[in-house]
Scaffold this motif. Structure first.
Motif, PDB file in Angstrom:
ATOM      1  N   GLU A  45      -7.944 -50.757  56.445  1.00 41.56           N
ATOM      2  CA  GLU A  45      -8.811 -49.928  55.613  1.00 41.56           C
ATOM      3  C   GLU A  45      -8.036 -49.420  54.396  1.00 41.56           C
ATOM      4  O   GLU A  45      -6.909 -48.946  54.521  1.00 41.56           O
ATOM      5  N   LYS A  46      -8.639 -49.522  53.231  1.00 41.74           N
ATOM      6  CA  LYS A  46      -7.977 -49.096  51.991  1.00 41.74           C
ATOM      7  C   LYS A  46      -7.901 -47.578  51.895  1.00 41.74           C
ATOM      8  O   LYS A  46      -6.917 -47.029  51.410  1.00 41.74           O
ATOM      9  N   ALA A  47      -8.959 -46.898  52.350  1.00 45.14           N
ATOM     10  CA  ALA A  47      -8.987 -45.431  52.288  1.00 45.14           C
ATOM     11  C   ALA A  47      -9.294 -44.896  53.677  1.00 45.14           C
ATOM     12  O   ALA A  47     -10.331 -45.209  54.259  1.00 45.14           O
ATOM     13  N   LEU A  48      -8.384 -44.105  54.212  1.00 48.18           N
ATOM     14  CA  LEU A  48      -8.579 -43.559  55.550  1.00 48.18           C
ATOM     15  C   LEU A  48      -9.555 -42.387  55.508  1.00 48.18           C
ATOM     16  O   LEU A  48      -9.502 -41.558  54.590  1.00 48.18           O
ATOM     17  N   PRO A  49     -10.457 -42.297  56.480  1.00 49.15           N
ATOM     18  CA  PRO A  49     -11.340 -41.133  56.573  1.00 49.15           C
ATOM     19  C   PRO A  49     -10.520 -39.857  56.755  1.00 49.15           C
ATOM     20  O   PRO A  49      -9.423 -39.896  57.321  1.00 49.15           O
ATOM     21  N   PRO A  50     -11.034 -38.725  56.304  1.00 52.80           N
ATOM     22  CA  PRO A  50     -10.290 -37.461  56.421  1.00 52.80           C
ATOM     23  C   PRO A  50      -9.870 -37.134  57.856  1.00 52.80           C
ATOM     24  O   PRO A  50      -8.764 -36.636  58.075  1.00 52.80           O
ATOM     25  N   TYR A  51     -10.727 -37.414  58.830  1.00 51.27           N
ATOM     26  CA  TYR A  51     -10.388 -37.065  60.214  1.00 51.27           C
ATOM     27  C   TYR A  51      -9.236 -37.918  60.751  1.00 51.27           C
ATOM     28  O   TYR A  51      -8.484 -37.473  61.623  1.00 51.27           O
ATOM     29  N   VAL A  52      -9.081 -39.139  60.233  1.00 48.77           N
ATOM     30  CA  VAL A  52      -7.946 -39.981  60.632  1.00 48.77           C
ATOM     31  C   VAL A  52      -6.654 -39.435  60.029  1.00 48.77           C
ATOM     32  O   VAL A  52      -5.600 -39.434  60.677  1.00 48.77           O
ATOM     33  N   LYS A  53      -6.733 -38.952  58.795  1.00 52.12           N
ATOM     34  CA  LYS A  53      -5.555 -38.365  58.157  1.00 52.12           C
ATOM     35  C   LYS A  53      -5.094 -37.108  58.897  1.00 52.12           C
ATOM     36  O   LYS A  53      -3.891 -36.867  59.022  1.00 52.12           O
ATOM     37  N   VAL A  54      -6.051 -36.328  59.383  1.00 47.12           N
ATOM     38  CA  VAL A  54      -5.706 -35.113  60.143  1.00 47.12           C
ATOM     39  C   VAL A  54      -4.920 -35.496  61.391  1.00 47.12           C
ATOM     40  O   VAL A  54      -3.889 -34.887  61.710  1.00 47.12           O
ATOM     41  N   LEU A  55      -5.386 -36.513  62.096  1.00 47.33           N
ATOM     42  CA  LEU A  55      -4.682 -36.966  63.291  1.00 47.33           C
ATOM     43  C   LEU A  55      -3.313 -37.532  62.947  1.00 47.33           C
ATOM     44  O   LEU A  55      -2.316 -37.225  63.617  1.00 47.33           O
ATOM     45  N   ARG A  56      -3.257 -38.347  61.909  1.00 45.16           N
ATOM     46  CA  ARG A  56      -1.987 -38.960  61.507  1.00 45.16           C
ATOM     47  C   ARG A  56      -0.945 -37.910  61.182  1.00 45.16           C
ATOM     48  O   ARG A  56       0.210 -38.002  61.615  1.00 45.16           O
ATOM     49  N   ASP A  57      -1.340 -36.886  60.438  1.00 47.70           N
ATOM     50  CA  ASP A  57      -0.394 -35.833  60.059  1.00 47.70           C
ATOM     51  C   ASP A  57       0.070 -35.041  61.284  1.00 47.70           C
ATOM     52  O   ASP A  57       1.247 -34.690  61.397  1.00 47.70           O
TER      53      ASP A  57
END
Length: 255
Positions: free
Chosen positions: A100-112
């Motif tokens: 995916e070129k742009a990660l959904p916000p909820y995926v970024k929250v988990l990643r961080d």
């Protein structure tokens, strides 16, 4: 600090009965189905472990003021299980979203939130290689667990606890956990696992997993669009048609 402090028990399940994660489409790609199942159970296991730890530390004292029997093993087991579940969740999600070129916000929250979890996971997986370092640092092989409890209403008192498992060491000194600048949402909060010189706030991870779970389910509901679904989770029961004798009592040993 928030004006309204809640108990963990008041938070609804991350994956409710009618969730899209529990009701996948019949024609869903097999690989995606397996990955979503892995994601669901990683979420549920993490959530189960966290709720159980909080319930344990809420009532950690017995009538004589000492920790209850099995309390240390229970808290350690659930805390390290959360590390494993979060690491597994992040790994599966990373694989699933790598194109995916742009990660959904909820995926970024988990990643961080999970960015440093691998450090702790590797530390406990390779404990035999850390013996000398543990000795020199006067650390326990399973680390320590700390948390914050808020009491009263006006004023609110904050109490911190640090659970140190294992044999006590001579002249041992422990620093108290710092809570300055932290956001507190629940009466029991800031549950933190510290091991091998690294600290990981399981309470912050709990909040991140909740955000991720809600965001993913909302996204899947839109993607599936009411397509026919297949059931999930079952127990297979079978009656054995055999003569099974009850176990015999052991014969007494001759004097």
């Amino acid at each position: 600090m928030n004006d309204r402090l809640t108990l963990i028990a008041e938070i609804p399940p991350f994956v409710p009965a009618g969730s899209a994660l529990r009701n996948l489409p019949v024609n869903l790609d097999a690989k995606k189905r397996v990955m979503l199942d892995a994601i669901r159970y990683s979420i549920e296991i993490f959530e189960l472990n966290y709720r159980r730890v909080i319930a344990t530390v809420e009532g950690w004292r017995t009538a004589d003021g000492h920790p209850g029997e099995g309390m240390f093993a229970s808290v350690l087991s659930d805390s390290w299980a959360m590390i494993d579940s979060l690491h597994r969740l992040q790994s599966v999600v990373s694989t699933m979203t790598k194109k995916e070129k742009a990660l959904p916000p909820y995926v970024k929250v988990l990643r961080d939130a999970a960015s440093n979890v691998v450090v702790l996971r590797n530390a406990v997986q390779h404990v035999t290689g850390r013996i000398e370092r543990l000795v020199s640092r006067r650390e326990t092989p399973w680390g320590t667990i700390s948390w914050l409890e808020l009491r009263g209403t006006d004023p609110i008192e904050g109490w911190t606890y640090t659970m140190v498992p294992g044999t006590l060491q001579v002249s041992e000194r422990r620093s108290l956990p710092s809570v300055g600048g932290k956001t507190v949402r629940h009466q029991f909060d800031l549950l933190t696992l510290t091991s091998d010189g690294h600290s990981f706030c399981l309470s912050e991870a709990f909040q991140a997993v909740e955000v991720f779970a809600l965001g993913l389910q909302e996204s899947l509901t839109k993607q599936f669009g009411g397509a026919p679904t297949v059931g999930s989770d079952m127990v297979i029961e079978a009656r054995l048609d055999a003569n099974i004798s009850p176990p015999r009592k052991p014969e007494p040993t001759p004097a």
